[in-house]
Design a protein around this motif. Structure first.
Motif, PDB file in Angstrom:
ATOM      1  N   UNK A  48      10.562  -6.728  -3.520  1.00 55.78           N
ATOM      2  CA  UNK A  48       9.202  -7.823  -3.177  1.00 55.78           C
ATOM      3  C   UNK A  48       8.013  -7.070  -3.194  1.00 55.78           C
ATOM      4  N   UNK A  49       8.018  -5.942  -2.412  1.00 59.26           N
ATOM      5  CA  UNK A  49       6.785  -5.252  -1.987  1.00 59.26           C
ATOM      6  C   UNK A  49       6.684  -4.036  -2.702  1.00 59.26           C
ATOM      7  N   UNK A  50       6.724  -3.851  -3.911  1.00 59.22           N
ATOM      8  CA  UNK A  50       6.575  -2.490  -4.824  1.00 59.22           C
ATOM      9  C   UNK A  50       5.104  -2.237  -4.545  1.00 59.22           C
ATOM     10  N   UNK A  51       4.884  -0.904  -4.680  1.00 63.42           N
ATOM     11  CA  UNK A  51       3.643  -0.283  -4.669  1.00 63.42           C
ATOM     12  C   UNK A  51       2.479  -0.892  -5.584  1.00 63.42           C
ATOM     13  N   UNK A  52       1.552  -1.305  -4.845  1.00 65.41           N
ATOM     14  CA  UNK A  52       0.499  -2.284  -5.788  1.00 65.41           C
ATOM     15  C   UNK A  52      -0.659  -2.166  -4.770  1.00 65.41           C
ATOM     16  N   UNK A  53      -1.562  -1.005  -4.650  1.00 64.80           N
ATOM     17  CA  UNK A  53      -2.541  -0.923  -3.817  1.00 64.80           C
ATOM     18  C   UNK A  53      -3.770  -2.008  -4.118  1.00 64.80           C
ATOM     19  N   UNK A  54      -4.028  -2.504  -5.313  1.00 65.44           N
ATOM     20  CA  UNK A  54      -4.989  -3.456  -5.729  1.00 65.44           C
ATOM     21  C   UNK A  54      -4.483  -4.760  -5.009  1.00 65.44           C
ATOM     22  N   UNK A  55      -3.174  -5.161  -4.962  1.00 68.92           N
ATOM     23  CA  UNK A  55      -2.717  -6.386  -4.282  1.00 68.92           C
ATOM     24  C   UNK A  55      -2.919  -6.382  -2.751  1.00 68.92           C
ATOM     25  N   UNK A  56      -2.526  -5.020  -2.350  1.00 70.72           N
ATOM     26  CA  UNK A  56      -2.969  -4.621  -0.772  1.00 70.72           C
ATOM     27  C   UNK A  56      -4.364  -5.025  -0.442  1.00 70.72           C
ATOM     28  N   UNK A  57      -5.190  -4.573  -1.311  1.00 73.45           N
ATOM     29  CA  UNK A  57      -6.549  -4.696  -0.819  1.00 73.45           C
ATOM     30  C   UNK A  57      -6.946  -6.129  -1.289  1.00 73.45           C
ATOM     31  N   UNK A  67       0.817  -1.116  -0.088  1.00 70.65           N
ATOM     32  CA  UNK A  67       0.008   0.057  -0.031  1.00 70.65           C
ATOM     33  C   UNK A  67       0.845   1.379  -0.078  1.00 70.65           C
ATOM     34  N   UNK A  68       2.076   1.137   0.096  1.00 70.56           N
ATOM     35  CA  UNK A  68       2.922   2.240   0.338  1.00 70.56           C
ATOM     36  C   UNK A  68       3.676   2.644  -0.908  1.00 70.56           C
ATOM     37  N   UNK A  69       3.404   3.883  -1.340  1.00 68.12           N
ATOM     38  CA  UNK A  69       3.935   4.435  -2.625  1.00 68.12           C
ATOM     39  C   UNK A  69       5.313   5.302  -2.021  1.00 68.12           C
ATOM     40  N   UNK A  70       6.225   4.721  -2.114  1.00 67.06           N
ATOM     41  CA  UNK A  70       7.500   5.209  -1.724  1.00 67.06           C
ATOM     42  C   UNK A  70       8.155   6.340  -2.543  1.00 67.06           C
ATOM     43  N   UNK A  71       7.910   6.124  -3.989  1.00 68.98           N
ATOM     44  CA  UNK A  71       8.067   7.184  -4.943  1.00 68.98           C
ATOM     45  C   UNK A  71       7.485   8.522  -4.721  1.00 68.98           C
ATOM     46  N   UNK A  72       6.095   8.312  -4.340  1.00 70.71           N
ATOM     47  CA  UNK A  72       5.295   9.623  -3.953  1.00 70.71           C
ATOM     48  C   UNK A  72       5.911  10.263  -2.774  1.00 70.71           C
ATOM     49  N   UNK A  73       6.435   9.750  -1.588  1.00 69.59           N
ATOM     50  CA  UNK A  73       6.746   9.760  -0.596  1.00 69.59           C
ATOM     51  C   UNK A  73       8.245  10.875  -0.842  1.00 69.59           C
ATOM     52  N   UNK A  74       9.010  10.357  -1.792  1.00 72.40           N
ATOM     53  CA  UNK A  74      10.345  10.766  -2.131  1.00 72.40           C
ATOM     54  C   UNK A  74      10.031  12.044  -2.920  1.00 72.40           C
ATOM     55  N   UNK A  75       9.253  12.103  -3.860  1.00 68.89           N
ATOM     56  CA  UNK A  75       8.753  13.170  -4.658  1.00 68.89           C
ATOM     57  C   UNK A  75       8.031  14.310  -3.978  1.00 68.89           C
ATOM     58  N   UNK A  76       7.202  14.125  -3.174  1.00 65.93           N
ATOM     59  CA  UNK A  76       6.525  15.054  -2.624  1.00 65.93           C
ATOM     60  C   UNK A  76       6.989  15.678  -1.251  1.00 65.93           C
ATOM     61  N   UNK A  77       7.512  14.746  -0.482  1.00 64.14           N
ATOM     62  CA  UNK A  77       8.220  14.990   0.830  1.00 64.14           C
ATOM     63  C   UNK A  77       9.432  15.456   0.781  1.00 64.14           C
ATOM     64  N   UNK A 135       0.153   7.087   6.643  1.00 62.21           N
ATOM     65  CA  UNK A 135      -1.184   6.958   7.230  1.00 62.21           C
ATOM     66  C   UNK A 135      -2.192   6.927   6.092  1.00 62.21           C
ATOM     67  N   UNK A 136      -2.046   8.036   5.346  1.00 66.23           N
ATOM     68  CA  UNK A 136      -3.017   8.306   4.389  1.00 66.23           C
ATOM     69  C   UNK A 136      -2.908   7.200   3.100  1.00 66.23           C
ATOM     70  N   UNK A 137      -1.914   6.857   3.174  1.00 67.53           N
ATOM     71  CA  UNK A 137      -1.720   5.690   1.987  1.00 67.53           C
ATOM     72  C   UNK A 137      -2.309   4.382   2.646  1.00 67.53           C
ATOM     73  N   UNK A 138      -2.250   4.115   3.624  1.00 66.75           N
ATOM     74  CA  UNK A 138      -3.000   2.832   4.396  1.00 66.75           C
ATOM     75  C   UNK A 138      -4.536   3.268   4.426  1.00 66.75           C
ATOM     76  N   UNK A 139      -4.898   4.645   4.702  1.00 71.01           N
ATOM     77  CA  UNK A 139      -6.298   4.715   4.657  1.00 71.01           C
ATOM     78  C   UNK A 139      -6.891   4.544   3.211  1.00 71.01           C
ATOM     79  N   UNK A 140      -6.320   4.576   1.888  1.00 66.66           N
ATOM     80  CA  UNK A 140      -6.766   4.397   0.775  1.00 66.66           C
ATOM     81  C   UNK A 140      -7.132   3.468   0.464  1.00 66.66           C
ATOM     82  N   UNK A 141      -6.461   2.137   1.183  1.00 67.56           N
ATOM     83  CA  UNK A 141      -6.834   1.049   0.711  1.00 67.56           C
ATOM     84  C   UNK A 141      -7.873   0.489   1.990  1.00 67.56           C
ATOM     85  N   UNK A 142      -8.422   1.169   2.978  1.00 68.81           N
ATOM     86  CA  UNK A 142      -9.487   0.814   3.781  1.00 68.81           C
ATOM     87  C   UNK A 142      -8.926   0.503   5.225  1.00 68.81           C
TER      88      UNK A 142
END
Length: 191
Positions: A38-47, A3-13, A83-90
């Protein structure tokens, strides 16, 4: 971790500075495996995994509490992003801010099951990072996640006895692969 988009964290923060972290050994150290994501960003897989665990859309899952250290100011932006990225998967999640001593105490007393910490190498060797997962280093030692895997422990001890740097790096890589698969940590970024 999916569920964690590491690149978005790097780009925005971090404004593009840093690299996504997928394991315990940072780039530049023996045993780092840039190919093991192993755990690249894949919110569909997280859901999907949430649903398979019996929590479709997070329904029925207890609220998680993310423990962080704070100087009384706003929470760090990386914690808020996670926290926000985890909320996005429920996943329902709240924040518990504490002073640094209180934060460490909560971790040592096993009150904090989900917490934010960082690590900076004391010396340039993967051993300094892998020691954080060794069973005999459980709290109040540096293994604050109480991780335990006998095969990892065996490889760690084998690496400590290996004088050949290239062979030791291969053992580190094998040990790190076990940690990555077992997933005791949620990695975000590295220098």
């Amino acid at each position: 971790n999916y569920a964690i988009d590491r690149q978005a964290i790097i780009d925005t923060i971090y404004r593009g500075l840093g690299k996504a972290a997928y394991g315990p050994i940072p780039p530049g150290l023996p045993g780092h495996d840039a190919a093991n994501k192993r755990y690249e960003y894949n919110p569909a897989k997280a859901r999907q995994l949430l649903a398979e665990a019996g929590y479709p859309g997070g329904k029925g899952l207890d609220e998680l509490k993310l423990f962080v250290s704070s100087d009384g100011g706003p929470p760090d932006r990386t914690s808020v992003a996670v926290m926000e990225q985890l909320r996005q998967i429920g996943v329902r999640i709240s924040l518990k801010q504490q002073s640094w001593p209180g934060h460490l105490e909560s971790i040592d007393k096993h009150e904090a099951r989900f917490f934010r910490l960082g690590w900076i190498a004391d010396y340039p060797d993967a051993e300094n990072f892998l020691a954080l997962f060794l069973t005999r280093n459980w709290k109040p030692g540096p293994n604050s996640s109480s991780y335990s895997n006998p095969e990892f422990d065996r490889l760690y001890e084998k690496a400590m006895l290996e004088p050949d740097e290239a062979k030791r790096a291969l053992i580190y890589k094998q040990a790190a692969a076990i940690i990555i698969e077992d997933c005791p940590w949620l990695y975000t970024t590295t220098g």
